[in-house]
Scaffold this active site. Structure first.
Site, mmCIF file in Angstrom:
data_model
loop_
_atom_site.group_PDB
_atom_site.id
_atom_site.type_symbol
_atom_site.label_atom_id
_atom_site.label_comp_id
_atom_site.label_asym_id
_atom_site.label_seq_id
_atom_site.Cartn_x
_atom_site.Cartn_y
_atom_site.Cartn_z
ATOM 1 N N SER A 46 -8.931 41.950 65.199
ATOM 2 C CA SER A 46 -10.356 41.747 65.448
ATOM 3 C C SER A 46 -11.009 41.519 64.080
ATOM 4 C CB SER A 46 -10.971 42.963 66.157
ATOM 5 O OG SER A 46 -11.069 44.078 65.294
ATOM 6 N N TYR A 47 -12.148 40.814 63.990
ATOM 7 C CA TYR A 47 -12.937 40.378 65.104
ATOM 8 C C TYR A 47 -13.369 38.948 64.904
ATOM 9 C CZ TYR A 47 -16.903 41.438 61.945
ATOM 10 O OH TYR A 47 -17.778 41.483 60.873
ATOM 11 N N GLU A 53 -8.069 36.936 67.523
ATOM 12 C CA GLU A 53 -9.109 37.830 67.019
ATOM 13 C C GLU A 53 -9.997 38.194 68.206
ATOM 14 O OE1 GLU A 53 -9.486 38.890 63.824
ATOM 15 O OE2 GLU A 53 -8.258 37.476 62.681
ATOM 16 N N ARG A 79 -0.072 40.053 54.669
ATOM 17 C CA ARG A 79 0.131 39.175 53.511
ATOM 18 C C ARG A 79 1.499 39.465 52.886
ATOM 19 N NH1 ARG A 79 -3.809 38.249 55.747
ATOM 20 N NH2 ARG A 79 -5.840 37.487 55.005
ATOM 21 N N ARG A 103 -8.332 49.288 60.888
ATOM 22 C CA ARG A 103 -9.663 49.470 61.475
ATOM 23 C C ARG A 103 -9.879 48.664 62.748
ATOM 24 N NH1 ARG A 103 -12.393 46.519 56.268
ATOM 25 N NH2 ARG A 103 -11.602 44.418 56.634
ATOM 26 N N HIS A 118 -3.891 45.764 61.084
ATOM 27 C CA HIS A 118 -5.019 46.226 60.262
ATOM 28 C C HIS A 118 -5.606 47.471 60.892
ATOM 29 C CE1 HIS A 118 -5.196 41.873 58.731
ATOM 30 N NE2 HIS A 118 -4.575 42.650 57.864
HETATM 31 O O1 0X9 Z 1 -6.870 37.912 57.560
HETATM 32 C C1 0X9 Z 1 -6.110 38.199 58.501
HETATM 33 O O2 0X9 Z 1 -5.009 38.702 58.329
HETATM 34 C C2 0X9 Z 1 -6.558 37.912 59.922
HETATM 35 N N1 0X9 Z 1 -7.951 38.183 60.090
HETATM 36 S S1 0X9 Z 1 -8.518 39.710 60.033
HETATM 37 O O3 0X9 Z 1 -9.943 39.650 59.991
HETATM 38 N N2 0X9 Z 1 -8.125 40.457 61.374
HETATM 39 O O4 0X9 Z 1 -7.954 40.361 58.915
HETATM 40 C C3 0X9 Z 1 -6.372 36.443 60.235
HETATM 41 C C4 0X9 Z 1 -4.972 35.963 60.192
HETATM 42 C C5 0X9 Z 1 -4.880 34.581 60.714
HETATM 43 N N3 0X9 Z 1 -4.339 33.664 59.781
HETATM 44 C C6 0X9 Z 1 -5.126 32.837 59.051
HETATM 45 N N4 0X9 Z 1 -6.385 32.807 59.195
HETATM 46 N N5 0X9 Z 1 -4.548 32.038 58.184
HETATM 47 ZN ZN ZN Z 2 -6.750 41.906 61.257
#
Ligand code: 0X9
Ligand code: ZN
Length: 425
Positions: free
Chosen positions: A314-315, A389, A258, A184, A182
């Site tokens: 993060s975060y 994170e 994703r 940022r 990501h």
């Molecule tokens: O949403 C994400 O891809 C990750 N968090 S972020 O704020 N850095 O974008 C978390 C990915 C971890 N996987 C799950 N929470 N299922």
């Molecule tokens: Zn992220």
């Protein structure tokens, strides 16, 4: 960042869309404030009130305890009138971004010299990161090589550094790190650089470092999303996705986390809206970045195998174990994973008190489909595949824009944790 309700971010996304700058014009965020709103039992009510403002940007969806929201100057009065229980986390986001963006110039190290530790006193321009990796590799010539895991949509090399010990190049199972998936999340590159720095400088002087590098081959990719990172430096500090355009669509970018070709077809945990921050793409693995990175990952799995994979983000200070796609599925070695992750948290905390929340990614944070750690677990058969994170945690007064004074402490605490984990896993 916790994104517990993906739809809440749609308002944020359209707000970002409304500020899409012209070529080369940077969004300053001058006068924008960021607030941390206490949610608790009033989570739904708080979100619905914030949703009445049109141009706010939700930083997090870790909304069980609080909602972090960026408010443009013209909506500050209306925000205050909502009467929410909140504290200011950025008095002037633009000023904080400017302070953070005051990069120290990087003086390339003399041939074969280790770069100065002052590298960790500031953030840096992308080109300097590339030079820094060349320099750190040159300082460890017999035990390291730069590699390429592919090419970004705008043609940047997705480079990495491979480090090995006394067994020779590629002789041991992999410890595999990704940073800057990501755009940022700037602290993630700095932390993997700090770990790289400690491995390179400690190999000949610290027996504990020598032991872990003699046991595993390290493959560290600091910028899985180099285009997004550059865009976050030149144009929009809060950019998250890659910079891929698609026919018939005006919004730019796919969320690389994703888009992994595993459980991508499920519906809960990503967006099919190209304008959303968690847009999953049109087909599994159809981002330019993942085409190379997935192949590289396959080559590690087919080689000596992957012992540990960490996707650094993060975060919020979380250590997240599989799975993202399901809140009830658990990996076969789940008890061992949680034991190690909890001990890792203890080791990190011993450095300067930072606590991480440990648990399954979906059950602790939110569902994600097509995320890296599920692929690494079930397809690549990595023994441990986690998301960490980084700072700030929930008690801090900032979000993605982490003050430069916290770069070094972030690196130090994660390094102490990794040294323990890798020696004991
Ligand atoms: O949403 C994400 O891809 C990750 N968090 S972020 O704020 N850095 O974008 C978390 C990915 C971890 N996987 C799950 N929470 N299922
Ligand atoms: Zn992220």
């Amino acid at each position: 960042m916790k994104l517990s309700a993906f739809f809440a971010i749609l308002s944020a996304t359209s707000a970002l869309g409304a500020r899409v700058p012209g070529a080369n014009s940077k969004i300053t965020y001058d006068g924008y404030k960021a607030f941390r709103i206490h949610t608790g039992e009033n989570e739904a009510l708080v979100k619905s009130k914030v949703a009445t403002l049109k141009e706010t940007i939700n930083f997090n969806m870790d909304t069980a305890e609080h909602l972090d929201v960026v408010v443009p100057p013209k909506e500050v009065e209306a925000f205050v009138a909502l009467g929410l229980d909140s504290v200011v986390i950025h008095e002037d986001l633009g000023a904080d971004i400017r302070a953070e963006g005051d990069f120290a110039p990087y003086e390339s190290a003399a041939s074969a010299a280790v770069p100065s530790i002052t590298w960790f006193n500031s953030y840096h321009a992308y080109a300097d990161h590339v030079t820094w990796f060349r320099d750190i590799q040159a300082a460890f010539p017999g035990n390291s090589a730069l590699f390429s895991a592919g090419t970004s949509v705008q043609g940047r090399d997705i480079f990495g550094i491979h480090l090995w010990g006394s067994g020779g190049k590629g002789s041991k199972p992999a410890v595999y790190f990704h940073g800057t998936v990501h755009a940022r999340e700037w602290i993630s590159a700095k932390v993997v650089e700090y770990i790289t720095y400690q491995l390179v400088t400690g190999y000949s002087t610290d027996s504990a470092v020598k032991a872990i590098l003699d046991k595993y081959d390290f493959y560290i990719i600091p910028f899985v999303n180099p285009d997004g990172f550059v865009y976050s430096q030149t144009t929009n500090r809060l950019w998250r996705k890659n910079r891929q355009t698609r026919s018939g669509v005006s919004c730019v970018g796919t969320d690389i986390n994703r888009n992994w070709p595993y459980k991508w077809e499920l519906t809960n945990g990503a967006s099919t809206d190209p304008c959303a921050e968690t847009y999953k793409g049109r087909a599994a693995g159809d981002t330019a970045e993942l085409q190379g990175v997935v192949n590289f990952t396959k080559s590690l799995a087919a080689g000596k195998g992957i012992k540990l994979y960490i996707d650094w983000h993060s975060y919020g200070n979380y250590i997240l174990t599989p799975y993202g796609y399901s809140c009830s599925a658990r990996p076969a070695n789940n008890a061992r994973q949680l034991e190690l992750a909890r001990n890792l948290n203890t080791k990190i905390q011993a450095v300067s008190g930072t606590r991480h929340t440990v648990g399954g990614a979906c059950s602790t944070l939110y569902a994600t489909i097509g995320d890296s750690t599920d692929y690494l677990t079930d397809v690549s058969k990595a023994e441990f595949a986690w998301t960490i994170e980084l700072r700030p945690g929930s008690s801090a007064s900032n979000g993605f824009v982490l003050p430069v004074a916290q770069i070094l402490p972030s690196g130090q605490e994660q390094w102490e944790g990794m040294k323990w984990l890798i020696a004991n896993m």
